[in-house]
Design a protein around this motif. Structure first.
Motif, PDB file in Angstrom:
ATOM      1  N   ARG A 286       0.833  -1.219   0.000  1.00 37.47           N
ATOM      2  CA  ARG A 286       0.000   0.000   0.000  1.00 37.47           C
ATOM      3  C   ARG A 286       0.860   1.259   0.000  1.00 37.47           C
ATOM      4  NH1 ARG A 286      -5.296  -0.345   1.122  1.00 37.47           N
ATOM      5  NH2 ARG A 286      -5.236   1.636   2.217  1.00 37.47           N
TER       6      ARG A 286
ATOM      7  N   LEU B 271       2.109   1.739  -3.541  1.00 36.40           N
ATOM      8  CA  LEU B 271       1.074   2.141  -4.504  1.00 36.40           C
ATOM      9  C   LEU B 271       0.390   3.448  -4.120  1.00 36.40           C
ATOM     10  CD1 LEU B 271      -0.439  -1.406  -4.978  1.00 36.40           C
ATOM     11  CD2 LEU B 271       0.930  -0.150  -6.635  1.00 36.40           C
TER      12      LEU B 271
ATOM     13  N   LEU C  29      -1.361   4.160  -1.626  1.00 37.23           N
ATOM     14  CA  LEU C  29      -2.637   4.038  -0.914  1.00 37.23           C
ATOM     15  C   LEU C  29      -2.437   4.425   0.546  1.00 37.23           C
ATOM     16  CD1 LEU C  29      -3.964   0.701  -2.428  1.00 37.23           C
ATOM     17  CD2 LEU C  29      -4.985   2.969  -2.699  1.00 37.23           C
TER      18      LEU C  29
ATOM     19  N   ARG D  68      -0.429   6.924 -13.305  1.00 39.76           N
ATOM     20  CA  ARG D  68      -0.851   5.792 -12.485  1.00 39.76           C
ATOM     21  C   ARG D  68      -1.224   4.549 -13.281  1.00 39.76           C
ATOM     22  NH1 ARG D  68      -2.528   6.765  -7.333  1.00 39.76           N
ATOM     23  NH2 ARG D  68      -1.682   8.687  -6.534  1.00 39.76           N
TER      24      ARG D  68
ATOM     25  N   TYR E 265      -2.663  -3.440  -9.614  1.00 39.34           N
ATOM     26  CA  TYR E 265      -2.796  -3.911  -8.226  1.00 39.34           C
ATOM     27  C   TYR E 265      -3.879  -4.965  -8.127  1.00 39.34           C
ATOM     28  CZ  TYR E 265      -3.554  -3.448  -3.111  1.00 39.34           C
ATOM     29  OH  TYR E 265      -3.683  -3.668  -1.773  1.00 39.34           O
TER      30      TYR E 265
ATOM     31  N   SER F  53      -5.606  -6.552  -4.961  1.00 43.05           N
ATOM     32  CA  SER F  53      -5.578  -6.440  -3.510  1.00 43.05           C
ATOM     33  C   SER F  53      -5.867  -7.777  -2.853  1.00 43.05           C
ATOM     34  CB  SER F  53      -6.583  -5.388  -3.046  1.00 43.05           C
ATOM     35  OG  SER F  53      -7.885  -5.799  -3.380  1.00 43.05           O
TER      36      SER F  53
ATOM     37  N   LEU G 291     -15.406  -8.620  -6.091  1.00 45.80           N
ATOM     38  CA  LEU G 291     -16.211  -7.647  -6.793  1.00 45.80           C
ATOM     39  C   LEU G 291     -16.893  -6.716  -5.815  1.00 45.80           C
ATOM     40  CD1 LEU G 291     -18.179  -9.392  -9.634  1.00 45.80           C
ATOM     41  CD2 LEU G 291     -16.402  -7.666  -9.793  1.00 45.80           C
TER      42      LEU G 291
ATOM     43  N   VAL H  89     -15.476  -6.697 -16.110  1.00 48.96           N
ATOM     44  CA  VAL H  89     -14.502  -6.472 -15.037  1.00 48.96           C
ATOM     45  C   VAL H  89     -13.170  -6.023 -15.625  1.00 48.96           C
ATOM     46  CG1 VAL H  89     -13.142  -7.623 -13.252  1.00 48.96           C
ATOM     47  CG2 VAL H  89     -15.598  -8.046 -13.421  1.00 48.96           C
TER      48      VAL H  89
ATOM     49  N   ALA I 251     -13.154  -2.471 -16.800  1.00 44.67           N
ATOM     50  CA  ALA I 251     -13.057  -1.481 -15.728  1.00 44.67           C
ATOM     51  C   ALA I 251     -11.600  -1.099 -15.482  1.00 44.67           C
ATOM     52  CB  ALA I 251     -13.692  -2.024 -14.450  1.00 44.67           C
TER      53      ALA I 251
ATOM     54  N   ALA J 248     -10.143   1.865 -17.413  1.00 42.99           N
ATOM     55  CA  ALA J 248     -10.442   3.245 -17.017  1.00 42.99           C
ATOM     56  C   ALA J 248      -9.184   3.970 -16.550  1.00 42.99           C
ATOM     57  CB  ALA J 248     -11.504   3.264 -15.917  1.00 42.99           C
ATOM     58  N   ALA J 249      -8.157   3.197 -16.163  1.00 42.51           N
ATOM     59  CA  ALA J 249      -6.898   3.827 -15.773  1.00 42.51           C
ATOM     60  C   ALA J 249      -6.294   4.617 -16.935  1.00 42.51           C
ATOM     61  CB  ALA J 249      -5.909   2.761 -15.297  1.00 42.51           C
TER      62      ALA J 249
ATOM     63  N   PHE K 194      -9.234 -10.861 -12.281  1.00 40.49           N
ATOM     64  CA  PHE K 194      -8.715  -9.660 -11.622  1.00 40.49           C
ATOM     65  C   PHE K 194      -7.306  -9.338 -12.108  1.00 40.49           C
ATOM     66  CE2 PHE K 194     -12.123 -10.283  -8.492  1.00 40.49           C
ATOM     67  CZ  PHE K 194     -12.558  -8.969  -8.412  1.00 40.49           C
TER      68      PHE K 194
ATOM     69  N   LYS L 100      -7.658  -7.634 -15.297  1.00 40.35           N
ATOM     70  CA  LYS L 100      -8.082  -6.259 -15.044  1.00 40.35           C
ATOM     71  C   LYS L 100      -6.883  -5.384 -14.689  1.00 40.35           C
ATOM     72  CE  LYS L 100     -10.852  -3.641 -11.714  1.00 40.35           C
ATOM     73  NZ  LYS L 100      -9.718  -3.037 -10.998  1.00 40.35           N
TER      74      LYS L 100
ATOM     75  N   ARG M 195     -18.045   4.939 -17.265  1.00 41.81           N
ATOM     76  CA  ARG M 195     -17.007   3.918 -17.105  1.00 41.81           C
ATOM     77  C   ARG M 195     -16.174   4.150 -15.847  1.00 41.81           C
ATOM     78  NH1 ARG M 195     -13.421   2.853 -20.446  1.00 41.81           N
ATOM     79  NH2 ARG M 195     -13.295   4.830 -21.509  1.00 41.81           N
TER      80      ARG M 195
ATOM     81  N   ALA N 189     -15.901   1.556 -12.750  1.00 40.48           N
ATOM     82  CA  ALA N 189     -14.595   1.116 -12.256  1.00 40.48           C
ATOM     83  C   ALA N 189     -14.534   1.254 -10.736  1.00 40.48           C
ATOM     84  CB  ALA N 189     -13.478   1.919 -12.923  1.00 40.48           C
TER      85      ALA N 189
ATOM     86  N   ILE O 242     -16.823  -1.468  -9.148  1.00 41.86           N
ATOM     87  CA  ILE O 242     -16.278  -2.825  -9.252  1.00 41.86           C
ATOM     88  C   ILE O 242     -15.109  -3.016  -8.298  1.00 41.86           C
ATOM     89  CG2 ILE O 242     -14.921  -4.305 -10.805  1.00 41.86           C
ATOM     90  CD1 ILE O 242     -16.847  -3.482 -13.042  1.00 41.86           C
TER      91      ILE O 242
ATOM     92  N   VAL P  67      -5.737   3.243  -6.989  1.00 41.72           N
ATOM     93  CA  VAL P  67      -4.360   3.013  -7.437  1.00 41.72           C
ATOM     94  C   VAL P  67      -4.166   3.571  -8.835  1.00 41.72           C
ATOM     95  CG1 VAL P  67      -2.689   1.246  -8.141  1.00 41.72           C
ATOM     96  CG2 VAL P  67      -3.937   1.005  -5.986  1.00 41.72           C
ATOM     97  N   SER P  68      -5.173   3.382  -9.702  1.00 44.09           N
ATOM     98  CA  SER P  68      -4.974   3.805 -11.082  1.00 44.09           C
ATOM     99  C   SER P  68      -5.231   5.293 -11.264  1.00 44.09           C
ATOM    100  CB  SER P  68      -5.837   2.974 -12.027  1.00 44.09           C
ATOM    101  OG  SER P  68      -7.183   3.160 -11.728  1.00 44.09           O
TER     102      SER P  68
ATOM    103  N   LEU Q 109      -7.867   7.289 -10.534  1.00 46.28           N
ATOM    104  CA  LEU Q 109      -9.190   7.877 -10.765  1.00 46.28           C
ATOM    105  C   LEU Q 109      -9.558   8.766  -9.577  1.00 46.28           C
ATOM    106  CD1 LEU Q 109     -11.290   4.928 -12.253  1.00 46.28           C
ATOM    107  CD2 LEU Q 109     -10.299   6.873 -13.431  1.00 46.28           C
TER     108      LEU Q 109
END
Ligand SMILES: Nc1ncnc2c1ncn2[C@@H]1O[C@H](COP(=O)(O)OP(=O)(O)O)[C@@H](O)[C@H]1O
Ligand SMILES: [Mg+2]
Lengths: 238, 266
Positions: free
Chosen positions: A49, A52, A54, A75, A80, A82, A87, A98, A101, A104-105, A149, A152, B148, B152, B155, B162-163, B165
């Motif tokens: 964490r 990353l 967090l 980023r 990651y 976790s 979900l 999934v 999603a 989106a990064a 995951f 993802k 989206r 994200a 989900i 981390v990414s 958002l």
């Protein structure tokens, strides 16, 4: 090799809590595959964490790809998985949904581009779930869900992938398959991997570097030079 | 019934409400904050009362109150000064209590108030339809742009963080959308029942859906169907539309749950 991750004299404590990590200095070169092990509560998750962003260290500094971690903007280069990843939705989500999603990064607000779609198909292909793209996650085995995951996390094309006990509750065969998958990612795409695991047997032969965490780093080196008393790292009692 | 302008206006407004409520409700349900709509609705009640007291259209004061209530809940949640459900309880009860005090101060305990609480087919004016359409389309456009990113976060919130958002912004946006939906929908469904129209179609849909996309599609169909059926019943049976709409949605949930049980058996 440039550094993907650098922790320099890092201390960390949760608010109003005792110190969890003390004086951690830790460098990971781009392209390394590092296994992280240690007893429960040793601070493995906390270490990821911190890496990353967090969590912020109470002392010391964290750098990602040569930049101070809290000012690191790119980023999408981080992936990651976790601990006990599950979900966040109750509604049925398919593998493709999934994995999408994770994209989106790279592209959160516009429409999915052809490049996005391509990356999504490739990520599912890579983890061997392309045939199950339309299957809801709830109808997959534990190992398949973990691979969804991972896809993802991969779909944004990360250069640093951190996985927190991805094989907990997954059978030995799936563990071996996962180790093989990660070794290939590391080898073929040059992805830097931080792999936290207590089931160490399945990765011992694919990593060249093992880090034991117990309130700090108590061992850092090739698995073969691990002192005998620690050989089962899930039961470290130093 | 379409020979009457008030019914045409009610149906047009109802279609927007039936579409918007489940879309926004989808994200409340996924965040396990189904009750947030109720919390905000209760604050909107205080807003209606304040409107009567100061002589401003209760529609606007309710909208403002709903937005303030949503912001308060989100702030309490983010700062962990109280657990999420305690924050909600605080807002919930303060809203109702404040509303009752203000209403009696304004001497407005009357049938008109009843229309705000449970909806009415007689109250949608042309000006009001325009307001509902503009705000409703604005809200839907916002969801379309953020879709989206919102998915994200729903989900995997930690992964979204981390990414990079803007998770706090997106969570705030969902609360604001909920407030907006309540402000838009209260003339049709009523502030005490609008939260049900946000939640019931979604939890019914996810019983039988096979993907997120189909959950969203089915939720919208159920929401729209319930509003249109409810308005029709309200016209013929002379009852508040909110009650008929929410009972229809509830019946759909029972049917969906039944279908799911059947499917599991075979
Ligand atoms: N959110 C938290 N708040 C307070 N203490 C925590 C929190 N998360 C973990 N801890 C404590 O920090 C220590 C390290 O935890 P963790 O990093 O999860 O260890 P590991 O992953 O090695 O099991 C433990 O003593 C744990 O109790
Ligand atoms: Mg852990």
């Amino acid at each position: 090799m440039p550094l993907a991750l650098e922790l320099d004299s890092v201390d960390f404590a949760y608010e109003h809590g005792p110190p969890v990590l003390r004086d951690v200095s830790f460098e990971v070169e781009a392209g390394e595959f590092v296994a992280i092990a240690g007893p429960n509560g040793g601070g493995k998750t906390t270490l990821l964490r911190l890496a990353l962003v967090l969590a912020r260290p109470t002392r010391g500094r964290v750098q990602l790809f040569g930049e101070p971690a809290d000012r690191f903007r790119d980023r999408a280069r981080l992936g990651y998985l976790s601990q006990r990843a599950q979900l966040g939705v109750q509604a049925p989500a398919t593998v493709r949904e999934v994995v999408s999603a994770g994209r989106a990064a790279r592209n959160a607000f516009g429409r999915l581009t052809a490049e996005d779609r391509e990356a999504i198909e490739q990520a599912m292909e890579r983890v061997g779930l392309a045939d199950l793209a339309r299957r809801p996650l709830s109808r997959l085995s534990g190992g398949q869900q973990q691979r969804a995951f991972i896809a993802k996390a991969l779909v944004s094309g990360p250069q640093l992938l951190a996985l927190d006990e991805p094989t907990a509750g997954v059978d030995v065969e799936a563990q071996e398959a996962l180790s093989g998958l990660l070794a290939r990612l590391n080898d073929e795409l040059g992805v830097t991997i931080l792999y936290v695991s207590h089931e160490f047997g399945a990765i011992e032969h694919v990593v060249r570097r093992l880090v034991l965490v117990r309130g700090g780093i108590v061992f850092d080196g090739p698995p073969s030079s691990l002192p005998g008393v620690w050989h089962d790292p899930s039961h470290v009692h130093v | 019934m379409f020979e009457f302008e008030f019914m045409r206006l009610a149906f047009a407004a109802g279609a927007i409400v039936g579409l918007l409520a489940p879309v926004v409700g989808f994200f409340l349900v996924q965040r396990q904050m189904s009750l947030i709509g109720d919390g905000i609705g209760h604050v909107a009640f205080a807003g209606v009362a304040a409107g009567y007291l100061i002589g401003v259209s209760p529609v606007w004061t309710a909208l403002v109150a709903a937005i303030v209530g949503a912001a308060a809940i989100e702030w309490l949640r983010a700062h962990r000064t109280a657990a999420g459900d305690q924050a909600l309880a605080l807002v919930f009860y303060s809203g109702i209590a404040g509303g009752v005090v203000l209403i009696s101060a304004a001497g407005a305990l009357n049938a008109n108030l009843f229309a705000y609480l449970f909806g009415s087919i007689l109250t949608v004016t042309r000006a009001e339809l325009l307001r509902i359409a503009l705000l409703g389309l604005g809200a839907l456009l916002l969801v379309a742009i953020l879709l989206r990113a919102l998915l994200a976060v729903a989900i995997d919130e930690e992964g979204a963080r981390v990414s990079g958002l803007p998770v706090a912004f997106l969570n705030g946006a969902v609360s604001m959308l909920a407030a907006l939906t309540i402000g838009i929908s209260m003339r049709i469904v009523g502030i005490l029942l609008i939260a049900a129209l946000m939640v019931l179609p979604v939890i019914a849909a996810q019983r039988v859906a096979w993907s997120l996309r189909s959950t969203m599609g089915l939720s919208i169909s159920i929401g729209l169907g319930s509003v249109l059926a409810g308005l029709t019943a309200s016209y013929y049976l002379n009852m508040p539309p909110g009650g008929a709409i929410v009972l229809t949605a509830a019946a759909t949930f029972v049917v969906a749950a039944g279908l799911e049980t059947l499917r599991r058996r075979v």
